[in-house]
Design an enzyme around this catalytic site. Sequence first.
Site, short mmCIF file in Angstrom:
data_model
loop_
_atom_site.label_atom_id
_atom_site.label_comp_id
_atom_site.label_asym_id
_atom_site.label_seq_id
_atom_site.Cartn_x
_atom_site.Cartn_y
_atom_site.Cartn_z
N TRP A 43 -6.32 -3.75 20.13
CA TRP A 43 -4.99 -3.86 19.53
C TRP A 43 -3.97 -3.02 20.27
CZ3 TRP A 43 -5.66 -3.20 13.56
CH2 TRP A 43 -6.53 -4.19 13.07
N GLU A 44 -4.43 -2.22 21.18
CA GLU A 44 -3.56 -1.33 21.95
C GLU A 44 -2.87 -0.31 21.05
OE1 GLU A 44 -1.00 -3.98 24.02
OE2 GLU A 44 -2.68 -5.21 24.65
#
Length: 159
Positions: A43-44
């Site tokens: 998801w960073e």
Amino acid sequence: MPTFVYMTSCDGCGHCVDICPSDIMHIDPTYRRAYNIEPDMCWECYSCVKACPQNAIDARGYADFAPLGHSVRVRRDEEKGTISWRVKFRNGTEKNFLSPITTKPWGTGYPELKDEPAPSNEMRDSQHLYSEPKYIRMDDGDVHTLESNKLKMKLGVYY
């Protein structure tokens, strides 16, 4: 910008595994080191990068800001209360970013739900909850709490 782990720096403490919201950080059972099992699903959020006390996790930059051959190094300094990001480009140019740590210490971020007031009828009848009657059980006309459902708050679990 998915993450990857320097196996030589990782000590297998598992903080990244505990904090990863998408459950893609795992500990290798043979080498006892963390690794990202699915970089494409990252998801960073950088939670693992920020939580790693060994600074063993780095982020890969996308081509739009860091072309091929770059490196992104993240360091969390608890004493100074800062997180620094260093992007080193293949031509040798470096960009450094420094920001304060705004997260709470590990294990102290649990909300005090018992101190929250019960929702009013106006809140319960709000149009924002039009799709939620099943979960808040508005059909029987009463507010349900942990006690009314015969549940107890457990340490480390909040709902």
